[in-house]
Design a protein around this motif. Structure first.
Motif, short mmCIF file in Angstrom:
data_model
loop_
_atom_site.label_atom_id
_atom_site.label_comp_id
_atom_site.label_asym_id
_atom_site.label_seq_id
_atom_site.Cartn_x
_atom_site.Cartn_y
_atom_site.Cartn_z
N LYS A 135 47.73 65.62 42.93
CA LYS A 135 49.17 65.47 43.11
C LYS A 135 49.67 64.17 42.48
CE LYS A 135 49.02 67.87 47.56
NZ LYS A 135 49.17 67.69 49.03
N GLY A 136 50.85 64.26 41.85
CA GLY A 136 51.47 63.07 41.29
C GLY A 136 50.77 62.61 40.02
N ASP A 137 51.32 61.59 39.41
CA ASP A 137 50.76 61.05 38.17
C ASP A 137 49.83 59.89 38.51
OD1 ASP A 137 50.30 60.55 35.52
OD2 ASP A 137 52.13 59.36 35.24
N ARG A 138 48.72 60.23 39.17
CA ARG A 138 47.87 59.14 39.68
C ARG A 138 46.42 59.24 39.20
NH1 ARG A 138 48.22 60.44 46.00
NH2 ARG A 138 50.18 61.38 45.36
N ALA A 139 46.08 60.24 38.39
CA ALA A 139 44.68 60.44 37.99
C ALA A 139 44.52 60.31 36.48
CB ALA A 139 44.19 61.81 38.45
N LYS A 140 43.43 59.67 36.08
CA LYS A 140 43.08 59.57 34.67
C LYS A 140 41.57 59.74 34.53
CE LYS A 140 45.07 55.54 34.32
NZ LYS A 140 45.49 55.24 35.71
N VAL A 141 41.15 60.22 33.36
CA VAL A 141 39.73 60.41 33.06
C VAL A 141 39.33 59.39 32.00
CG1 VAL A 141 37.96 62.00 32.23
CG2 VAL A 141 39.87 62.87 33.60
N MET A 142 38.24 58.66 32.24
CA MET A 142 37.76 57.69 31.26
C MET A 142 36.27 57.46 31.44
SD MET A 142 39.50 54.15 32.70
CE MET A 142 41.11 54.72 32.17
N ASP A 143 35.66 56.86 30.43
CA ASP A 143 34.22 56.58 30.51
C ASP A 143 34.00 55.29 31.31
OD1 ASP A 143 34.85 54.47 28.79
OD2 ASP A 143 33.94 55.42 27.04
N LYS A 144 32.72 54.94 31.51
CA LYS A 144 32.40 53.79 32.36
C LYS A 144 32.96 52.49 31.79
CE LYS A 144 28.02 55.53 34.31
NZ LYS A 144 27.66 56.58 33.34
N ALA A 145 32.86 52.32 30.47
CA ALA A 145 33.34 51.07 29.86
C ALA A 145 34.84 50.92 30.06
CB ALA A 145 32.98 51.05 28.37
N GLY A 146 35.58 52.00 29.82
CA GLY A 146 37.02 51.95 30.02
C GLY A 146 37.40 51.71 31.47
N CYS A 147 36.65 52.32 32.36
CA CYS A 147 36.87 52.13 33.80
C CYS A 147 36.68 50.66 34.19
CB CYS A 147 35.93 53.03 34.58
SG CYS A 147 35.97 52.79 36.37
N LEU A 148 35.59 50.06 33.73
CA LEU A 148 35.33 48.65 34.05
C LEU A 148 36.44 47.75 33.53
CD1 LEU A 148 31.48 48.27 33.44
CD2 LEU A 148 32.69 48.01 35.61
N ASN A 149 36.89 48.00 32.31
CA ASN A 149 37.96 47.18 31.74
C ASN A 149 39.25 47.30 32.55
OD1 ASN A 149 36.38 46.22 29.62
ND2 ASN A 149 36.95 47.89 28.25
N LEU A 150 39.59 48.53 32.95
CA LEU A 150 40.81 48.74 33.73
C LEU A 150 40.73 48.06 35.09
CD1 LEU A 150 43.57 50.13 33.90
CD2 LEU A 150 42.41 52.13 34.87
N LEU A 151 39.59 48.21 35.76
CA LEU A 151 39.45 47.60 37.08
C LEU A 151 39.49 46.08 37.00
CD1 LEU A 151 36.63 49.84 38.65
CD2 LEU A 151 39.09 49.94 39.09
N GLN A 152 38.93 45.54 35.93
CA GLN A 152 38.94 44.08 35.77
C GLN A 152 40.37 43.57 35.57
OE1 GLN A 152 35.92 42.81 33.12
NE2 GLN A 152 35.96 40.71 33.84
N GLU A 153 41.20 44.38 34.89
CA GLU A 153 42.60 44.01 34.72
C GLU A 153 43.38 44.14 36.03
OE1 GLU A 153 44.25 46.44 31.68
OE2 GLU A 153 42.82 45.79 30.14
N GLN A 154 43.13 45.24 36.75
CA GLN A 154 43.94 45.56 37.93
C GLN A 154 43.49 44.81 39.18
OE1 GLN A 154 43.72 49.83 38.34
NE2 GLN A 154 45.45 50.16 36.96
N ARG A 155 42.18 44.60 39.33
CA ARG A 155 41.61 44.00 40.55
C ARG A 155 42.20 44.67 41.80
NH1 ARG A 155 38.45 39.30 40.00
NH2 ARG A 155 38.16 38.86 37.79
N PRO A 156 41.79 45.90 42.08
CA PRO A 156 42.39 46.66 43.18
C PRO A 156 42.21 45.98 44.53
CG PRO A 156 41.01 48.06 41.79
CD PRO A 156 40.74 46.65 41.38
N GLU A 157 43.12 46.28 45.46
CA GLU A 157 43.05 45.72 46.82
C GLU A 157 41.96 46.43 47.64
OE1 GLU A 157 47.62 44.48 47.71
OE2 GLU A 157 47.11 46.60 47.90
N LEU A 158 41.94 47.75 47.52
CA LEU A 158 40.94 48.57 48.20
C LEU A 158 40.34 49.51 47.16
CD1 LEU A 158 39.44 49.74 50.66
CD2 LEU A 158 41.47 51.13 51.15
N LEU A 159 39.09 49.28 46.82
CA LEU A 159 38.41 50.05 45.77
C LEU A 159 37.25 50.83 46.37
CD1 LEU A 159 37.83 50.74 42.78
CD2 LEU A 159 36.44 48.65 42.67
#
Length: 452
Positions: A407-431
């Protein structure tokens, strides 16, 4: 039937699997020469090598033990495997992992835990209570306990706690004295074909109980009237229609304080120091077994407080004022639902990001709607490509199948490297990272940048 006591050398095909490695440790502790093959090195195989076991990572009969008194393989190994074919052609005794467990437990008082989810934590919890209380047991587990850093231990008491795996119907080789059944949700439909056939197998599992056997089962299971067992105890999180249940549950610093009640018995002020309301329910099941075995309230209370859980089962990786990072093995829609709901209830003010790696093409195909529904409980979802394990690709079955149903525009598909880069930028509150494939390779890199 081979007498295991007479075997001097055992060779494992797939030695790095969580269930296989427990058996490898069993033989190793008994002074048997252990060696084997696995596809890739892992922390588990490195630990086995450190214990003196020779392991190689190339499917080559020239490297296999030609003096093996027993060859053990996991059903996940394809029939085209060259080493497996060699051993069969040469007439070596070749057993499935379940055959070995059957032989080991033939003379032991066996407590087995089955179900499509929850079985690793509950079996580990039961084994922990028996060990911590001094009752004692042998343990063959499907996860690494945080308390003891292992999935196997031995004890002089002739009691075994075993995680009973429904894959390939292997759990039907066991004949428990106490059987626990946690869930019968659809899974492994590549093996069973239909949800009804899977349910029939779980009913047959309960029929394996001895004539005086005890069944501990989750209250409200479909077809519960068809389950077997001379004695039966139903358990629940909070439903007092069950025979045993929790009440007065209170949050406490990422864990819980609660009581467990039966009609004729109660234990209060239990303190569970791991997260997840589903783990409160898992505690109820484990305590039901411990109480049946005569373990006293004070011993149970102390063991519950000391339980640190199982690696990759609602495991806190980072927990500070900025970020909570939880890693979990969840690979079924109901497991994901319980995981995300529990995390959100414990940390209601934090935005929740879930990274999920689907496991198996067939499971993704069969349960895509359920995965999407559970993942929709998160604020943001990152899907890694499907981990194939033993399967070949199925046309049209990719992680995008789940993403487009969320539901909603909340999902994306990416490889491990892309995932790590995104998480490093975002630094989620609850991961939350979840999955049964190789997503655990991301845990340390994520921890490193969140800690810094």
């Amino acid at each position: 039937m081979i007498e295991l006591d007479n075997i001097k050398s055992v060779y494992f095909i797939g030695i790095g699997g969580i269930g296989m490695s427990a058996l490898a440790r069993y033989f190793g502790e008994r002074g048997v020469k252990v060696s084997g093959y696995d596809r890739t090195p892992t922390p588990l195989t490195r630990q086995l090598e450190a214990a003196g076991m020779a392991i190689h990572y190339e499917d080559d009969p020239a490297l296999a033990d030609k003096a093996a008194g027993l060859v053990v393989y996991t059903p996940a190994v394809p029939s085209s495997h060259r080493e497996l074919a060699y051993y069969r052609e040469q007439g070596f005794p070749v057993w499935k992992r379940s055959d070995v467990l059957e032989a080991i437990t033939r003379t032991l008082f066996s407590i087995t835990v089955a179900g499509t989810h929850g079985k690793t934590t509950i079996s580990s919890f039961i084994a922990h209570i028996l060990r911590h209380s001094g009752y004692g047991c042998n343990a063959f587990l499907g996860g690494i306990t945080v308390n003891y850093h292992t999935n196997f231990w031995s004890n002089a008491r002739e009691t075994a706690v075993i995680e009973a795996d429904e894959y390939d119907r292997s759990f039907l080789k066991l004949h428990p004295d106490i059987a626990v059944l946690t869930a019968m949700d659809p899974d492994h439909l590549d093996i069973y074909g239909t949800p009804e056939a899977l349910e029939e197998a779980f009913i047959q599992y309960t029929a394996q109980l001895g004539s005086e056997g005890l069944l501990v089962y989750k209250h409200g299971l479909a077809r519960s009237r068809e389950l077997k067992g001379a004695k039966r105890i139903s358990y629940s999180l909070e439903n007092n229609a069950a025979d045993i249940y929790a009440e007065n549950i209170r949050l406490d610093n990422g864990g819980y304080i609660f009581s467990i009640c039966r009609k004729d018995w109660m234990i209060d002020n239990l303190q569970l120091n791991i997260g997840g309301m589903h783990n409160v329910e898992n505690t109820v099941a484990a305590v039901a077994v411990a109480h049946h075995l005569g373990i006293g309230n004070e011993q149970i209370r102390a063991a519950v407080a000391a339980f640190k859980g199982v690696k990759r089962r609602f495991e806190y990786i980072v927990r500070n004022v900025h970020t909570v990072y939880i890693d979990d093995y969840a690979h079924h829609p109901e497991e994901l639902r319980a995981l995300i709901q529990s995390a959100r209830s414990l940390f209601p003010d934090k935005q929740c990001t879930v990274v999920f790696q689907p496991h198996l093409y067939t499971r993704t195909r069969d349960l895509a709607d359920g995965f999407a529904e559970s993942l929709s409980l998160a604020d943001e979802v990152i899907l890694l490509p499907i981990y194939p394990a033993r399967e070949l690709p199925i046309p049209g079955i990719q992680s995008e199948l789940i993403a487009e149903k969320i539901k909603g525009d909340r999902a994306k598909v990416m490889d491990k490297a892309g995932c790590l880069n995104l998480l490093q930028e975002q630094r989620p509150e609850l991961l939350i990272t979840a999955g049964a494939g190789d997503i655990d390779q991301l845990v340390q890199p994520i921890k490193d940048f969140l800690d810094n």
